[in-house]
Design a protein around this motif. Structure first.
Motif, mmCIF file in Angstrom:
data_model
loop_
_atom_site.group_PDB
_atom_site.id
_atom_site.type_symbol
_atom_site.label_atom_id
_atom_site.label_comp_id
_atom_site.label_asym_id
_atom_site.label_seq_id
_atom_site.Cartn_x
_atom_site.Cartn_y
_atom_site.Cartn_z
ATOM 1 N N ALA A 1 0.808 -1.221 0.000
ATOM 2 C CA ALA A 1 0.000 0.000 0.000
ATOM 3 C C ALA A 1 0.842 1.272 0.000
ATOM 4 O O ALA A 1 0.297 2.373 0.021
ATOM 5 N N GLY A 2 2.156 1.110 -0.005
ATOM 6 C CA GLY A 2 3.011 2.283 -0.011
ATOM 7 C C GLY A 2 4.037 2.249 1.098
ATOM 8 O O GLY A 2 4.173 1.265 1.840
ATOM 9 N N ARG A 3 4.754 3.359 1.237
ATOM 10 C CA ARG A 3 5.864 3.463 2.177
ATOM 11 C C ARG A 3 5.448 4.271 3.399
ATOM 12 O O ARG A 3 4.754 5.281 3.277
ATOM 13 N N VAL A 4 5.861 3.813 4.578
ATOM 14 C CA VAL A 4 5.631 4.513 5.831
ATOM 15 C C VAL A 4 6.985 4.861 6.428
ATOM 16 O O VAL A 4 7.852 3.988 6.560
ATOM 17 N N ARG A 5 7.163 6.109 6.786
ATOM 18 C CA ARG A 5 8.439 6.557 7.348
ATOM 19 C C ARG A 5 8.298 6.793 8.849
ATOM 20 O O ARG A 5 7.251 7.242 9.320
ATOM 21 N N GLY A 6 9.364 6.505 9.559
ATOM 22 C CA GLY A 6 9.389 6.732 10.997
ATOM 23 C C GLY A 6 10.788 7.006 11.478
ATOM 24 O O GLY A 6 11.775 6.795 10.761
ATOM 25 N N ARG A 7 10.882 7.450 12.711
ATOM 26 C CA ARG A 7 12.193 7.684 13.317
ATOM 27 C C ARG A 7 12.824 6.377 13.786
ATOM 28 O O ARG A 7 14.045 6.265 13.882
ATOM 29 N N ALA A 8 11.981 5.399 14.103
ATOM 30 C CA ALA A 8 12.460 4.087 14.549
ATOM 31 C C ALA A 8 11.422 3.045 14.170
ATOM 32 O O ALA A 8 10.278 3.373 13.830
ATOM 33 N N CYS A 9 11.822 1.783 14.251
ATOM 34 C CA CYS A 9 10.927 0.683 13.885
ATOM 35 C C CYS A 9 11.073 -0.443 14.905
ATOM 36 O O CYS A 9 12.194 -0.851 15.238
ATOM 37 N N ILE A 10 9.951 -0.915 15.418
ATOM 38 C CA ILE A 10 9.916 -2.076 16.312
ATOM 39 C C ILE A 10 9.346 -3.242 15.518
ATOM 40 O O ILE A 10 8.222 -3.177 15.025
ATOM 41 N N ILE A 11 10.116 -4.308 15.404
ATOM 42 C CA ILE A 11 9.753 -5.461 14.582
ATOM 43 C C ILE A 11 9.335 -6.598 15.503
ATOM 44 O O ILE A 11 10.145 -7.090 16.293
ATOM 45 N N THR A 12 8.070 -7.011 15.414
ATOM 46 C CA THR A 12 7.544 -8.008 16.341
ATOM 47 C C THR A 12 7.093 -9.288 15.645
ATOM 48 O O THR A 12 6.437 -10.117 16.257
ATOM 49 N N VAL A 13 7.434 -9.452 14.372
ATOM 50 C CA VAL A 13 6.998 -10.655 13.661
ATOM 51 C C VAL A 13 7.717 -11.877 14.216
ATOM 52 O O VAL A 13 8.815 -11.771 14.770
ATOM 53 N N PRO A 14 7.126 -13.080 14.100
ATOM 54 C CA PRO A 14 7.816 -14.294 14.547
ATOM 55 C C PRO A 14 9.155 -14.459 13.829
ATOM 56 O O PRO A 14 9.319 -14.056 12.668
ATOM 57 N N LEU A 15 10.099 -15.083 14.516
ATOM 58 C CA LEU A 15 11.420 -15.254 13.922
ATOM 59 C C LEU A 15 11.385 -16.102 12.654
ATOM 60 O O LEU A 15 12.256 -15.974 11.789
ATOM 61 N N GLY A 16 10.377 -16.959 12.527
ATOM 62 C CA GLY A 16 10.256 -17.740 11.304
ATOM 63 C C GLY A 16 10.120 -16.865 10.074
ATOM 64 O O GLY A 16 10.635 -17.195 8.999
ATOM 65 N N VAL A 17 9.441 -15.742 10.217
ATOM 66 C CA VAL A 17 9.262 -14.810 9.101
ATOM 67 C C VAL A 17 10.591 -14.153 8.748
ATOM 68 O O VAL A 17 10.932 -13.999 7.569
ATOM 69 N N LEU A 18 11.354 -13.764 9.770
ATOM 70 C CA LEU A 18 12.657 -13.153 9.512
ATOM 71 C C LEU A 18 13.637 -14.170 8.929
ATOM 72 O O LEU A 18 14.408 -13.851 8.021
ATOM 73 N N ALA A 19 13.614 -15.400 9.449
ATOM 74 C CA ALA A 19 14.531 -16.428 8.944
ATOM 75 C C ALA A 19 14.241 -16.742 7.485
ATOM 76 O O ALA A 19 15.167 -17.043 6.714
ATOM 77 N N ALA A 20 12.983 -16.670 7.083
ATOM 78 C CA ALA A 20 12.603 -16.929 5.693
ATOM 79 C C ALA A 20 12.850 -15.727 4.792
ATOM 80 O O ALA A 20 12.591 -15.799 3.584
ATOM 81 N N GLU A 21 13.332 -14.634 5.377
ATOM 82 C CA GLU A 21 13.651 -13.408 4.635
ATOM 83 C C GLU A 21 12.449 -12.884 3.860
ATOM 84 O O GLU A 21 12.568 -12.409 2.725
ATOM 85 N N ARG A 22 11.290 -12.951 4.521
ATOM 86 C CA ARG A 22 10.089 -12.387 3.902
ATOM 87 C C ARG A 22 10.103 -10.865 3.959
ATOM 88 O O ARG A 22 9.299 -10.211 3.295
#
Length: 455
Positions: free
Chosen positions: A252-273
């Motif tokens: 849906a587009g780009r969202v900008r912020g000063r910081a980002c908190i990533i709370t997705v399960p590690l399986g999603v990060l390990a799969a490089e989604r």
């Protein structure tokens, strides 16, 4: 850290202490849901994931007067806490169901304040069935003794600083050891004992008391998230942290912020989604790789109205089968016409690959083995929770590989003072629990607030 004597087993639910994750902020938690305006494309903090951690972080940010946008890939909030009623006509928790460490868990006072129906239930084995031979009256006592001996050895190894596979210290000569290992490993930690770190297990602590929720634990978590600025059905595809802040890409587009908190399960990060630009630091990627997702699946079976199979509500039954194909049942919670089966570890992954029909057939076969063919024919229909194939989880919860228990600590290190991880994998002694995810989210939000206040 709790010693083995603090564990009551054999049980099929996590037992740990809420500790080391900062204040609970219960008064703020029990306040009415915060009502925020439309999500902005230019906010202080972008939060990826609207599970317990993401929602707790978002609410903490709003309490502090900061702007926030939560991006959630699913069409609902709650993450792996999800109650639905369509499948069986009664509330069924597809994901986490127990309020662990309820005397210290922030979700317990929420549920009480909102009028939910709670039932104390520490999941221990009330009935043991052994496929292939008749159970003896002393089998439960034997299983308890073997389980306790195994816990003693695993905890002793961990407390000595030995980060080994739990199978390496398991008392294999003890009777019913296969059942005990399944209960402690696959049914509790989501991995078999050969993949379970002695150090990680020793660092866990007692989670009693535990409570179930008649209306579903997932419905409590979802109510907590009401009114938060969440964009549903908005998966994050990339995070650019090459500049002074972050730019988070979605369809849906780009969202900008000063910081980002990533709370997705590690399986999603390990799969490089999610693609990171620049890539995440190598030590963090290694830590993620060494915390693979374990699995615990449910096989709910619907019974005819009034059918009890001779069991009281909340009875726990374990069927030990050859080849580590064990099956545990929670019987008729709150009098509902459900037998909720549990399988985990390697066999849980195997059933996940085979699909729902095979899993339901296995559940029916379990009913037949325990209660007879007539009971199996009474099963109206069944289901299967497939978190292993869910693209936004790819497993149930993270479990450290033997030799890598320290990997969780690396997850807590911020990346460039702009990227922060939070969630059950970052929850220390509460890893693998919804309460731990909540506290991790709030603690991470406090760290980000301190950073923002300095800048």
């Amino acid at each position: 850290m709790r010693r083995a004597t603090d564990r009551r087993g054999p049980g099929i639910g996590r037992r740990r202490v809420l500790a080391g994750l900062g204040g609970l902020g219960l008064l703020a938690t029990l306040a009415p849901p915060l009502r925020a305006g439309a999500a902005s494309a230019d906010v202080d903090v972008v939060i990826v994931g609207a599970g317990a951690a993401g929602m707790a972080a978002a609410r903490r940010m709003l309490e502090a007067g900061r702007s926030v946008t939560v991006l959630e890939a699913r069409p609902r909030i709650g993450g792996r806490a999800w109650t639905e009623t369509a499948s069986f006509g009664v509330p069924f928790d597809q994901g986490c169901a127990w309020i662990h460490a309820a005397d210290r868990n922030p979700f317990k006072p929420m549920a009480e304040a909102w009028g939910y129906t709670l039932e104390y239930h520490d999941p221990t084995i009330d009935r043991l069935s052994l496929d292939g031979r008749r159970s003896r009256p002393d089998d439960l006592a034997t299983l308890q003794s073997t389980y306790d001996a195994m816990v003693d050895r695993i905890v002793a190894a961990g407390e000595a600083g030995r980060d080994l596979p739990a199978a390496a210290v398991s008392p294999r000569q003890q009777p019913l050891i296969d059942a005990a290992e399944t209960v402690l490993g696959a049914m509790d930690m989501g991995v078999d004992v050969d993949e379970l770190s002695t150090l990680e297990y020793a660092d866990s602590a007692d989670l009693e008391p535990n409570y179930l929720v008649a209306e579903g634990f997932g419905s409590v978590v979802a109510r907590y998230g009401e009114g938060l600025p969440v964009r549903l059905s908005t998966p994050v595809t990339g995070i650019d942290w090459s500049g002074g802040g972050v730019a988070v890409d979605t369809p849906a587009g780009r969202v900008r912020g000063r910081a980002c908190i990533i709370t997705v399960p590690l399986g999603v990060l390990a799969a490089e989604r999610i693609a990171f630009d620049p890539p995440l630091p190598l030590p963090l990627r290694e830590a993620i790789a060494r915390l693979p997702m374990g699995i615990l699946c449910k096989i709910p079976l619907l019974l005819p109205a009034g059918e009890t199979l001779g069991l009281a509500p909340f009875d726990d039954v374990l069927l030990e089968r050859p080849g580590r194909r064990d099956l545990a049942f929670l019987a008729r919670p709150f009098g509902q016409p459900l037998m909720i089966g549990f399988v985990g570890g390697d066999f849980g992954w195997e059933l996940s690959a085979q699909g729902e029909a095979a899993a339901v057939d296995f559940g029916r076969a379990g009913i037949r083995a325990i209660f007879g063919a007539d009971a199996a024919r009474k099963v109206v229909r069944g289901g299967f929770t497939q978190w292993g194939s869910d693209p936004w989880s790819l497993g149930a919860y993270a479990s450290a590989m033997p030799g890598h228990a320290s990997a969780r600590e690396r997850l807590l290190e911020p990346v460039g003072d702009r990227l922060f991880l939070a969630g059950e994998a970052c929850a220390g002694p509460l890893a693998q629990t919804c309460g731990g995810a909540f506290l991790s989210g709030r603690a991470t939000a406090d760290r980000v607030l301190a950073l923002l206040d300095r800048g």
